[in-house]
Design a protein around this motif. Structure first.
Motif, PDB file in Angstrom:
ATOM      1  N   GLN A  24     -40.612 -27.746 -22.329  1.00 33.20           N
ATOM      2  CA  GLN A  24     -40.357 -26.355 -22.683  1.00 33.20           C
ATOM      3  C   GLN A  24     -41.370 -25.439 -22.010  1.00 33.20           C
ATOM      4  N   VAL A  25     -40.892 -24.265 -21.604  1.00 33.33           N
ATOM      5  CA  VAL A  25     -41.816 -23.236 -21.127  1.00 33.33           C
ATOM      6  C   VAL A  25     -41.496 -21.950 -21.865  1.00 33.33           C
ATOM      7  N   ARG A  26     -42.502 -21.112 -21.986  1.00 32.25           N
ATOM      8  CA  ARG A  26     -42.342 -19.880 -22.743  1.00 32.25           C
ATOM      9  C   ARG A  26     -42.170 -18.713 -21.774  1.00 32.25           C
ATOM     10  N   ILE A  27     -41.141 -17.921 -22.011  1.00 28.71           N
ATOM     11  CA  ILE A  27     -40.927 -16.748 -21.149  1.00 28.71           C
ATOM     12  C   ILE A  27     -40.660 -15.525 -22.022  1.00 28.71           C
ATOM     13  N   PRO A  28     -40.882 -14.339 -21.473  1.00 28.83           N
ATOM     14  CA  PRO A  28     -40.609 -13.124 -22.243  1.00 28.83           C
ATOM     15  C   PRO A  28     -39.118 -12.974 -22.528  1.00 28.83           C
ATOM     16  N   VAL A  29     -38.803 -12.447 -23.680  1.00 30.25           N
ATOM     17  CA  VAL A  29     -37.403 -12.258 -24.069  1.00 30.25           C
ATOM     18  C   VAL A  29     -36.646 -11.427 -23.025  1.00 30.25           C
ATOM     19  N   VAL A  30     -37.306 -10.410 -22.500  1.00 28.05           N
ATOM     20  CA  VAL A  30     -36.615  -9.519 -21.556  1.00 28.05           C
ATOM     21  C   VAL A  30     -36.242 -10.233 -20.251  1.00 28.05           C
ATOM     22  N   LYS A  31     -36.921 -11.348 -19.976  1.00 29.55           N
ATOM     23  CA  LYS A  31     -36.619 -12.058 -18.725  1.00 29.55           C
ATOM     24  C   LYS A  31     -35.580 -13.147 -18.901  1.00 29.55           C
ATOM     25  N   VAL A  32     -35.074 -13.300 -20.126  1.00 35.41           N
ATOM     26  CA  VAL A  32     -34.145 -14.403 -20.390  1.00 35.41           C
ATOM     27  C   VAL A  32     -32.897 -14.348 -19.509  1.00 35.41           C
TER      28      VAL A  32
END
Length: 577
Positions: A551-559
């Motif tokens: 898993q990696v964490r990304i900003p919601v806006v970049k989904v």
RNA sequence: GCAUCGAUGGUCUAGUGGUAUGACUUAGGCCUUCCAAGCCUAUAGCCCGGGUUCAAUUCCCGGUCGAUGCACCA
């Protein structure tokens, strides 16, 4: 869910049935062999595969897609040879009840060319032959034709016969004149079609490998007969290297050899650039949908295996754990057979007028009759004489013409002989056809079989469909870690935003998170977004990769942009960590 | 099409001349802060038709589907 069988076919078909990829058709009435239904996930995956095919043939090659009826009138299939040729002569042994190919029995009994004998002749010839199964002398047997085409009637009370097409190709041949106009009278051009074809197989088996109704994706590429070695884009695949199993190697039981397309054409291994080009393109296409290169080979038809009109034919074969090497794509040089046949039968010449670079100066002798004298003198025969005179060979005394079986001498003063040089600006030629023909259902099966995998996670067997992201029916799943504390509403909102980007996202909040991951693994969903408590603090979510379970964490806006890039392959998950 | 074998919830199965076992799944609820955990509840099945029988999921015949062999396979 512990699969009991070790057979990949059974495992993958069980999964496909349970999860909604493939179903037996009309199951509540007991199904019919040779017909299948694509369920929700299967239909989606099939459509994705078809669209990848379109990316190659329609977008890259520029061959527009057409759509013809699945039923065509009898004349079409008489001309194509299917009415007479797409039938097997069969007989039944009266002793052991075995069904046999009548021509095979006769050939074995020393009768030559049995397949072209009439049924009655063959029947009597068979009387002294032995059954291939039980060895008894057949005696009195009836020979009957079993045509593999489904026959039907067109209209009420009509005697007009129609057949369900056994291949999509004929539609493109009979539309040739229209297609030629569409492509502004220039070769080469191509037309493609994706659609259903029908063959009333004697004994369909092997699940979705041999169907009575199946989907074909065919391209018919019309080329100038003398330009088969000048494919305009050949350089694209000239250095493309793939293992080829030529017919000479097959005869010697040798393994395939790695060879570039350029070399294959130069050495005469492949008949021409066009065939080689589509062999390579097919290799690339099949790899693109997820066929592993080591389970893919190209096998040339043996001379006695290919149709009599085909100059060369290569099959792309995919290795199946269950069925061995399965013919999935056929790439044939059909020469001018089809266009000639339909041109002759329909009376519409299916030719292209090819202009010469420079008009050819050709001497020609024209005979110009003096019609005012000829008419008065010969009256009703004048018109026929006029026609015959054009082809006559004049001598100083006149010319002899034949009208209604009667030789008539026309004196030299009734016509004028004019020798002139005329410009021949070009010629009518019948194009040759290069035909790559894909069995979409077989491709779907191969993709499913090769994607099926089991690994061990947390000491449990994990069933994973390792479908490529652009083939997987569902692109991404969105989970709230808990279905409460607003995590569910955030996840639902992310799902909605993904939908607006054209991504097939599935929201799921039921049960434990691990169970939800497993469910998606099993249908091959490549990525999962999870909304957790940290999302509320930092406006980030995790993206989980199906294959690595990382898993990696990304900003919601970049989904949306991230998932779009992951799904179309422009971004690799491994490069995100 | 022939021969042999098979068919029980969505899946895998137990079992039977008196309508059926268990597990998993699914749905609802409780619980649960990241990989099929636990608890409660619910839904759901004898492939189809005919015969024998008081009674057939079970026995018999036929069919359908599936597997295997033969045959067939542009």
């Amino acid at each position: 869910m512990i699969p009991v069988s070790n057979d990949v076919f059974e495992k993958v078909m069980e999964l496909a049935k349970r999860r909604g990829f493939i179903w037996p058709t009309s199951e509540c009435y007991g199904s019919v062999a040779g017909f299948i239904d694509y369920g929700p996930l299967g239909a989606m995956m099939k459509r994705r595969i078809e669209n990848i095919w379109r990316e190659f043939y329609v977008i890259q090659e520029g061959y527009y897609e057409i759509e013809c009826p699945t039923i065509a009138q009898e004349a079409v299939f008489i001309a194509s040879g299917h009415v007479s040729g797409f039938a097997d002569k069969m007989c039944q042994c009266p002793h052991c009840k075995e069904y046999l190919r009548a021509d095979h029995v006769a050939e074995a009994g020393g009768i030559n060319n049995a397949s072209i004998l009439k049924n009655e002749v063959l029947s009597s010839a068979l009387a002294h032959c032995n059954c291939l199964a039980c060895g008894e002398v057949l005696g009195n047997v009836e020979v009957f034709g079993f045509n593999l085409m489904f026959k039907t009637r067109i209209g009420p009370g009509s005697q007009r016969i129609g057949y369900l097409r056994p291949e999509t190709a004929q539609g493109m041949f009979v539309d040739f004149a229209r297609l030629l106009r569409f492509y502004r009278d220039k070769l080469p051009f191509g037309a493609v079609q994706i659609g259903k074809s029908f063959r009333n197989e004697i004994s369909p088996r092997q699940g979705m490998i041999r169907l009575r109704e199946f989907t074909q994706a065919e391209a018919e590429i019309f080329v100038h007969p003398s330009c088969k070695n000048c494919h305009p884009m050949f350089s694209r695949y000239a250095d493309y290297t793939i293992p080829l199993l030529t017919y000479t190697q097959q005869q010697k039981c040798e393994p395939p050899v790695l060879i570039s397309m350029q070399e294959a054409v130069a050495k005469g291994v492949i008949a021409n650039e066009y065939v080689a080009y589509y062999v390579a393109l097919t290799h690339e296409l099949l790899a693109r949908i997820g066929i592993k290169p080591d389970r893919l080979r190209f096998r040339q038809h043996l001379p006695d295996e290919r149709a009599h009109y085909a100059a060369d034919c290569w099959d792309a074969e995919i290795f199946s754990e269950r069925f061995g090497w399965v013919e999935t794509v056929g790439i044939a040089d059909r020469t001018n057979y089809d266009l000639t046949a339909h041109g002759d039968a329909s009376g519409t010449p299916l030719t292209v007028f090819i202009q010469y670079d420079e008009p050819k100066k050709v001497p020609r002798r024209r005979i110009i009759p003096n019609m005012s004298v000829l008419g008065k003198q010969y009256r009703t025969k004048a018109k026929a004489i006029f026609g015959q005179l054009a082809n006559a060979t004049p001598t100083p005394s006149g010319a002899d013409v034949e009208v209604d079986g009667e030789m008539i001498h026309i004196p030299a003063d009734l016509f004028e002989v004019r020798d002139e040089i005329v410009d021949i600006r070009g010629e009518d030629i019948v194009p040759h056809v290069i035909e790559p023909s894909y069995g979409i259902d077989r491709m779907c099966y191969a993709v499913l079989e090769q994607a099926y995998d089991e690994d061990t996670a947390e000491e449990e067997t994990r069933v994973v469909m390792r479908l490529l992201p652009w083939v997987a029916p569902v692109h991404v799943a969105v989970f709230p870690l808990m279905a409460r504390d607003e995590l569910d509403t955030i996840a639902a909102e992310i799902t909605r935003v993904l939908h607006k980007s054209g991504i097939l996202a599935e929201y799921d909040d039921s049960g434990a998170i691990g169970r939800r991951y497993r469910r998606q693994d099993e249908i091959g969903t490549p990525f999962t977004i999870t909304v957790d408590y940290e999302t509320k603090e930092t406006h980030t979510v995790t993206v989980r990769d199906r294959d690595s379970m990382k898993q990696v964490r990304i900003p919601v806006v970049k989904v949306p942009e991230t998932i779009t890039a992951l799904v179309n392959g422009s971004l690799k998950f491994s490069s995100m960590t």
